[in-house]
Design an enzyme around this catalytic site. Sequence first.
Site, short mmCIF file in Angstrom:
data_model
loop_
_atom_site.label_atom_id
_atom_site.label_comp_id
_atom_site.label_asym_id
_atom_site.label_seq_id
_atom_site.Cartn_x
_atom_site.Cartn_y
_atom_site.Cartn_z
N LYS A 80 -72.73 -34.68 10.35
CA LYS A 80 -73.76 -33.37 10.42
C LYS A 80 -73.52 -32.38 8.92
O LYS A 80 -73.41 -31.76 9.09
CB LYS A 80 -73.68 -32.47 12.18
N ASP A 117 -63.48 -37.11 1.09
CA ASP A 117 -61.91 -37.20 0.62
C ASP A 117 -61.19 -38.77 0.81
O ASP A 117 -61.31 -38.66 -0.32
CB ASP A 117 -62.05 -37.04 2.75
C1 PRP Z 1 -66.96 -35.84 6.92
C2 PRP Z 1 -67.84 -35.41 5.76
C3 PRP Z 1 -67.73 -37.01 5.29
C4 PRP Z 1 -66.69 -37.61 5.44
C5 PRP Z 1 -66.00 -37.66 3.89
O1 PRP Z 1 -67.44 -36.13 8.45
O2 PRP Z 1 -68.13 -35.25 6.57
O3 PRP Z 1 -69.18 -37.61 5.69
O4 PRP Z 1 -65.79 -36.78 6.56
O5 PRP Z 1 -64.50 -38.48 4.42
P1 PRP Z 1 -64.43 -39.76 3.91
O6 PRP Z 1 -64.62 -39.57 1.86
O7 PRP Z 1 -62.80 -39.48 4.55
O8 PRP Z 1 -65.26 -41.13 4.28
P2 PRP Z 1 -67.13 -36.48 9.56
O9 PRP Z 1 -66.96 -37.28 9.60
O10 PRP Z 1 -66.05 -34.99 10.05
O11 PRP Z 1 -68.34 -35.76 10.39
P3 PRP Z 1 -69.42 -34.31 9.74
O12 PRP Z 1 -70.03 -34.42 8.77
O13 PRP Z 1 -70.20 -34.48 11.86
O14 PRP Z 1 -68.43 -33.22 10.22
#
Ligand code: PRP
Length: 187
Positions: free
Chosen positions: A49, A110
């Site tokens: 999201k 990240d």
């Molecule tokens: C977060 C962000 C990315 C991902 C990045 O999503 O929006 O999609 O993590 O992390 P990475 O580089 O370690 O893969 P999250 O899973 O927190 O979901 P959200 O967007 O619904 O908050």
Amino acid sequence: MAIKNIKDDIEKILIGEERIEEIVGRISAQIDEYYKDRGSRLLLLGILKGSVVFMGDLMKKITVPVEIDFMKVSTYGSGTTSGGSINILLDLYRKDLPNTDILIVEDIIDSGKTLSYLVEYLKLKGAKSVRTCTLLDKPERREVDFEADWVGAVIPNEFVVGYGLDYDEKYRALPFVGVLKPEVYNI
Ligand code: PRP
């Protein structure tokens, strides 16, 4: 009892509204330049999201014709960490992928696992091209080798929320990116 002001949980603003506007202006102009004169269709693909606020602002500034769609993925790992294996919770269904340039829109990178996985996945599905843009990049947290094509801001390894980013589903609606007070998540 007084209603709690969500901004009281923010230690400092890292990227304010004006800087976000500059970032959106810069990246949208670069996207316009890159995708102009292409015969194929440009699809902005938001990853739910966290990307929705950035995506909403970006699509209003881009002047080349765009279409939009969304995917949702989950990574195993919880709390203040991300990473692990990737599950597709909402897939992309589209007939004309060989004629579609996909631009994935993210709020943050990240570990890099989500985007490196999705780029390969969408190429294997047959997209004409797959590029990526992110509002925020935390290179200190990288676990796989991945760089986005367009990056809004490189940030230190701090716990950020706002402008789409959450902690426990809260703070997404803040109009800026802020650092969360440690006592909020160290409980
Ligand atoms: C977060 C962000 C990315 C991902 C990045 O999503 O929006 O999609 O993590 O992390 P990475 O580089 O370690 O893969 P999250 O899973 O927190 O979901 P959200 O967007 O619904 O908050």
